[in-house]
Write a protein that holds these residues in place. Structure first.
Motif, PDB file in Angstrom:
ATOM      1  N   VAL A 190     -24.322  -2.528 -46.500  1.00  0.00           N
ATOM      2  CA  VAL A 190     -23.436  -3.178 -46.475  1.00  0.00           C
ATOM      3  C   VAL A 190     -22.633  -3.849 -45.580  1.00  0.00           C
ATOM      4  CG1 VAL A 190     -20.726  -2.206 -46.787  1.00  0.00           C
ATOM      5  CG2 VAL A 190     -22.549  -0.283 -47.445  1.00  0.00           C
ATOM      6  N   SER A 191     -22.055  -4.746 -46.709  1.00  0.00           N
ATOM      7  CA  SER A 191     -21.579  -6.711 -46.480  1.00  0.00           C
ATOM      8  C   SER A 191     -20.300  -6.579 -46.516  1.00  0.00           C
ATOM      9  CB  SER A 191     -22.045  -7.185 -46.749  1.00  0.00           C
ATOM     10  OG  SER A 191     -23.412  -7.418 -47.117  1.00  0.00           O
ATOM     11  N   PHE A 192     -19.658  -6.453 -44.912  1.00  0.00           N
ATOM     12  CA  PHE A 192     -18.242  -5.936 -45.029  1.00  0.00           C
ATOM     13  C   PHE A 192     -17.626  -7.933 -44.807  1.00  0.00           C
ATOM     14  CE2 PHE A 192     -18.483  -2.178 -43.220  1.00  0.00           C
ATOM     15  CZ  PHE A 192     -18.992  -1.507 -43.792  1.00  0.00           C
ATOM     16  N   ALA A 193     -17.128  -7.999 -44.945  1.00  0.00           N
ATOM     17  CA  ALA A 193     -16.885  -9.404 -45.613  1.00  0.00           C
ATOM     18  C   ALA A 193     -15.402  -9.611 -44.293  1.00  0.00           C
ATOM     19  CB  ALA A 193     -15.508  -9.825 -46.523  1.00  0.00           C
ATOM     20  N   VAL A 194     -16.101 -11.210 -43.222  1.00  0.00           N
ATOM     21  CA  VAL A 194     -15.210 -11.065 -41.574  1.00  0.00           C
ATOM     22  C   VAL A 194     -14.904 -12.761 -41.683  1.00  0.00           C
ATOM     23  CG1 VAL A 194     -16.992  -9.675 -40.779  1.00  0.00           C
ATOM     24  CG2 VAL A 194     -17.243 -12.135 -40.633  1.00  0.00           C
ATOM     25  N   ALA A 195     -13.472 -13.249 -41.067  1.00  0.00           N
ATOM     26  CA  ALA A 195     -13.331 -14.437 -41.330  1.00  0.00           C
ATOM     27  C   ALA A 195     -14.090 -15.659 -40.513  1.00  0.00           C
ATOM     28  CB  ALA A 195     -11.744 -14.889 -40.619  1.00  0.00           C
TER      29      ALA A 195
ATOM     30  N   ALA B 218     -20.018 -10.913 -31.653  1.00  0.00           N
ATOM     31  CA  ALA B 218     -19.919 -11.131 -30.572  1.00  0.00           C
ATOM     32  C   ALA B 218     -18.854  -9.896 -29.785  1.00  0.00           C
ATOM     33  CB  ALA B 218     -19.012 -12.152 -29.542  1.00  0.00           C
ATOM     34  N   ARG B 219     -18.309  -9.514 -30.679  1.00  0.00           N
ATOM     35  CA  ARG B 219     -17.582  -7.978 -30.674  1.00  0.00           C
ATOM     36  C   ARG B 219     -18.492  -7.236 -31.388  1.00  0.00           C
ATOM     37  NH1 ARG B 219     -13.273 -10.450 -33.690  1.00  0.00           N
ATOM     38  NH2 ARG B 219     -14.016 -10.071 -35.740  1.00  0.00           N
ATOM     39  N   VAL B 220     -19.627  -6.831 -32.285  1.00  0.00           N
ATOM     40  CA  VAL B 220     -20.148  -6.260 -32.500  1.00  0.00           C
ATOM     41  C   VAL B 220     -21.010  -5.837 -30.778  1.00  0.00           C
ATOM     42  CG1 VAL B 220     -22.301  -5.275 -33.126  1.00  0.00           C
ATOM     43  CG2 VAL B 220     -21.124  -5.866 -34.751  1.00  0.00           C
ATOM     44  N   GLU B 221     -21.208  -6.401 -29.845  1.00  0.00           N
ATOM     45  CA  GLU B 221     -21.935  -6.444 -29.348  1.00  0.00           C
ATOM     46  C   GLU B 221     -21.352  -5.935 -27.871  1.00  0.00           C
ATOM     47  OE1 GLU B 221     -26.092  -9.367 -28.909  1.00  0.00           O
ATOM     48  OE2 GLU B 221     -24.353 -10.474 -28.941  1.00  0.00           O
ATOM     49  N   LYS B 222     -20.077  -6.169 -28.077  1.00  0.00           N
ATOM     50  CA  LYS B 222     -19.440  -6.223 -26.283  1.00  0.00           C
ATOM     51  C   LYS B 222     -18.979  -4.405 -26.842  1.00  0.00           C
ATOM     52  CE  LYS B 222     -14.621  -6.548 -24.545  1.00  0.00           C
ATOM     53  NZ  LYS B 222     -13.683  -7.961 -24.156  1.00  0.00           N
ATOM     54  N   ALA B 223     -18.955  -3.820 -27.899  1.00  0.00           N
ATOM     55  CA  ALA B 223     -18.676  -2.738 -28.412  1.00  0.00           C
ATOM     56  C   ALA B 223     -19.703  -1.604 -28.200  1.00  0.00           C
ATOM     57  CB  ALA B 223     -17.355  -2.866 -30.177  1.00  0.00           C
ATOM     58  N   GLY B 224     -20.588  -2.141 -27.425  1.00  0.00           N
ATOM     59  CA  GLY B 224     -22.168  -1.337 -27.539  1.00  0.00           C
ATOM     60  C   GLY B 224     -23.073  -1.553 -28.659  1.00  0.00           C
ATOM     61  N   GLY B 225     -22.788  -2.638 -30.398  1.00  0.00           N
ATOM     62  CA  GLY B 225     -24.036  -2.491 -31.333  1.00  0.00           C
ATOM     63  C   GLY B 225     -24.921  -3.539 -30.643  1.00  0.00           C
TER      64      GLY B 225
ATOM     65  N   ALA C 196     -13.133  -1.191 -32.553  1.00  0.00           N
ATOM     66  CA  ALA C 196     -13.276  -2.809 -31.738  1.00  0.00           C
ATOM     67  C   ALA C 196     -13.633  -3.322 -32.506  1.00  0.00           C
ATOM     68  CB  ALA C 196     -13.917  -2.027 -30.582  1.00  0.00           C
ATOM     69  N   VAL C 197     -14.290  -3.631 -33.490  1.00  0.00           N
ATOM     70  CA  VAL C 197     -15.408  -4.314 -33.906  1.00  0.00           C
ATOM     71  C   VAL C 197     -14.157  -5.074 -35.291  1.00  0.00           C
ATOM     72  CG1 VAL C 197     -16.934  -5.052 -35.569  1.00  0.00           C
ATOM     73  CG2 VAL C 197     -17.324  -3.718 -33.805  1.00  0.00           C
TER      74      VAL C 197
END
Length: 253
Positions: A74-79, A86-93, A158-159
């Motif tokens: 699944v793909s999620f649209a992002v701005a 960066a938020r993915v990694e900061k949140a532990g992903g 968080a992401v």
């Protein structure tokens, strides 16, 4: 799914990586009435968009490596793909592929949540994503199947700018006031069980679609069953081994 068009932070696209793209395209053509976008396909075996009438709804491609599972993503649209990554990694992903441009179509990254459920971030340019949702043969819902529901409740908000409607049994994800997916709150999966995002494709008749899928070589993982409001769902596995679900909801009103 209450979203009817691509919305930032909502699901915008699904793609299948498979061991046999030609056979997979034939299966989904027969099941959902899709057709291949021949104009966008350089050669057999490459990444191929699938159309519902003339509208893009999904893509089917070969796996990109021997360790990649045969699965829908699944793909999620992002701005902003870089900022969201960066938020993915900061949140532990983690990032399986750093943000990368795809010609003038957009910019994407492949990410995984802390339980290793894989998803894609898509920053659109000329290609926005699916052109239709909730119609038979198109994406109608997405569901996170995870061995760590509590971790997911912390990670995804968080992401992404998601609303969360939790209960003891099922959490619903939303964006812009519209629910688009959910997550079973079971904690009885084994530690070895994979976590993944499961696409639900809308259909006019869940039981008929299951019967058609089985005739085409699919396996039934969860038989068609009723839900509140007259909804009916089933989970299937295509002949190459990719899990997906079908979903029927009666008309509103």
């Amino acid at each position: 799914m209450k979203l009817t068009s691509v919305t930032t932070d909502g699901p915008c696209w699904v793609e299948l990586g498979t061991t046999d793209p030609v056979a997979a395209r034939a299966f989904y053509r027969e099941l959902f009435g899709w057709r291949e976008d021949d104009a966008a396909r350089p050669a057999d075996g490459d990444y191929v968009q699938m159309l519902l009438e003339d509208t893009p709804v999904a893509a089917i491609s070969p796996r990109y490596g021997p360790r990649q599972p045969t699965a829908w993503t699944v793909s999620f649209a992002v701005a902003d793909a870089d900022a969201t990554a960066a938020r993915v990694e900061k949140a532990g992903g983690s990032l399986l592929k750093e943000p990368t441009d795809v010609l003038d179509h957009g910019r994407f990254a492949v990410a995984a949540d802390p339980s290793h459920a894989v998803f894609i971030l898509w920053q659109a340019r000329t290609f926005k994503g699916a052109g239709v949702f909730n119609e038979p043969g198109s994406l109608g819902w997405v569901e996170l199947v995870t061995r760590d529901p509590s971790g997911a409740l912390a990670f995804y908000p968080a992401v992404f700018d998601w609303s969360v409607s939790p209960s003891d049994y099922y959490t619903q994800w939303g964006v812009a006031g519209q629910d688009f997916g959910g997550m079973p709150m079971t904690d009885d999966r084994s530690p070895e069980a994979p976590s993944y995002w499961l696409p639900y494709f809308s259909c006019a008749d869940a039981d008929l679609t299951v019967s058609r899928a089985v005739a085409l070589g699919a396996d039934v993982l969860v038989p068609a069953s009723g839900m509140p409001g007259g909804r009916r769902t089933a989970v299937l596995r295509d002949p190459q081994g990719a899990a997906f679900a079908v979903y029927h909801a009666p008309p509103v009103g």
